[in-house]
Design a protein around this motif. Structure first.
Motif, PDB file in Angstrom:
ATOM      1  N   SER A   1      34.888  -3.486  88.084  1.00 17.89           N
ATOM      2  CA  SER A   1      35.312  -3.487  86.771  1.00 17.89           C
ATOM      3  C   SER A   1      34.665  -2.459  85.860  1.00 17.89           C
ATOM      4  O   SER A   1      33.157  -2.313  85.999  1.00 17.89           O
ATOM      5  N   GLY A   2      35.477  -1.936  84.814  1.00 18.30           N
ATOM      6  CA  GLY A   2      34.710  -0.925  83.829  1.00 18.30           C
ATOM      7  C   GLY A   2      34.573   0.272  84.180  1.00 18.30           C
ATOM      8  O   GLY A   2      33.738   1.190  83.941  1.00 18.30           O
TER       9      GLY A   2
ATOM     10  N   GLU B   1      38.941 -10.306  87.589  1.00 19.63           N
ATOM     11  CA  GLU B   1      37.784  -9.504  87.831  1.00 19.63           C
ATOM     12  C   GLU B   1      36.622  -9.859  87.527  1.00 19.63           C
ATOM     13  O   GLU B   1      35.393  -9.171  87.504  1.00 19.63           O
ATOM     14  N   LYS B   2      36.363 -11.178  87.199  1.00 13.46           N
ATOM     15  CA  LYS B   2      34.880 -11.575  86.686  1.00 13.46           C
ATOM     16  C   LYS B   2      34.826 -12.873  87.664  1.00 13.46           C
ATOM     17  O   LYS B   2      35.533 -13.521  88.038  1.00 13.46           O
TER      18      LYS B   2
ATOM     19  N   THR C   1      39.508 -13.327  82.388  1.00 14.62           N
ATOM     20  CA  THR C   1      38.445 -13.586  83.469  1.00 14.62           C
ATOM     21  C   THR C   1      38.913 -12.801  84.676  1.00 14.62           C
ATOM     22  O   THR C   1      38.200 -13.049  85.581  1.00 14.62           O
TER      23      THR C   1
ATOM     24  N   GLU D   1      29.896 -10.201  86.106  1.00 13.01           N
ATOM     25  CA  GLU D   1      31.070  -9.282  86.312  1.00 13.01           C
ATOM     26  C   GLU D   1      31.246  -8.703  87.586  1.00 13.01           C
ATOM     27  O   GLU D   1      30.442  -8.862  88.323  1.00 13.01           O
ATOM     28  N   SER D   2      32.299  -8.267  87.790  1.00 14.84           N
ATOM     29  CA  SER D   2      32.771  -7.621  89.074  1.00 14.84           C
ATOM     30  C   SER D   2      32.359  -6.099  88.956  1.00 14.84           C
ATOM     31  O   SER D   2      32.109  -5.495  88.040  1.00 14.84           O
ATOM     32  N   SER D   3      31.757  -5.661  90.281  1.00 17.63           N
ATOM     33  CA  SER D   3      31.104  -4.377  90.348  1.00 17.63           C
ATOM     34  C   SER D   3      32.143  -3.405  90.334  1.00 17.63           C
ATOM     35  O   SER D   3      31.813  -2.121  90.152  1.00 17.63           O
TER      36      SER D   3
END
Length: 90
Positions: free
Chosen positions: A89-90, A58-59, A56, A85-87
């Motif tokens: 992450s990823g 950064e969510k 969880t 979701e976090s902007s």
């Protein structure tokens, strides 16, 4: 009422230590996790979220506040669901 008073009507400053009500549900981002619970920060207010594991971080999650101490601006909550979701992450 002057133009300036009319323009600023209803404005207020946000507190850096917001108070939370037990039983309220809020959407927050999990900053860190120890594996079984996560920590969220709302200004200088700290909330430990039971059930917010490493997945969880950064969510955005929905949390129900279960305990809160206004004097220390800290408390506990329980994870209800992951809502975004976090902007970052990823």
């Amino acid at each position: 009422m002057s133009f300036f008073e009319t323009y600023l009507k209803g404005w207020q400053f946000r507190a850096n230590r917001p108070s939370l009500e037990v039983g309220s549900e809020i959407d927050v981002f999990v900053a860190e996790s120890n594996g079984t619970s996560g920590t969220v920060y709302i200004g200088d207010t700290e909330l430990v979220v039971d059930g917010a594991g490493a997945e969880t971080v950064e969510k955005q999650v929905r949390v129900r506040v279960t305990e809160f101490d206004k004097a220390t601006a800290s408390g506990r909550g329980e994870l209800l669901e992951v809502v975004g979701e976090s902007s970052y992450s990823g």
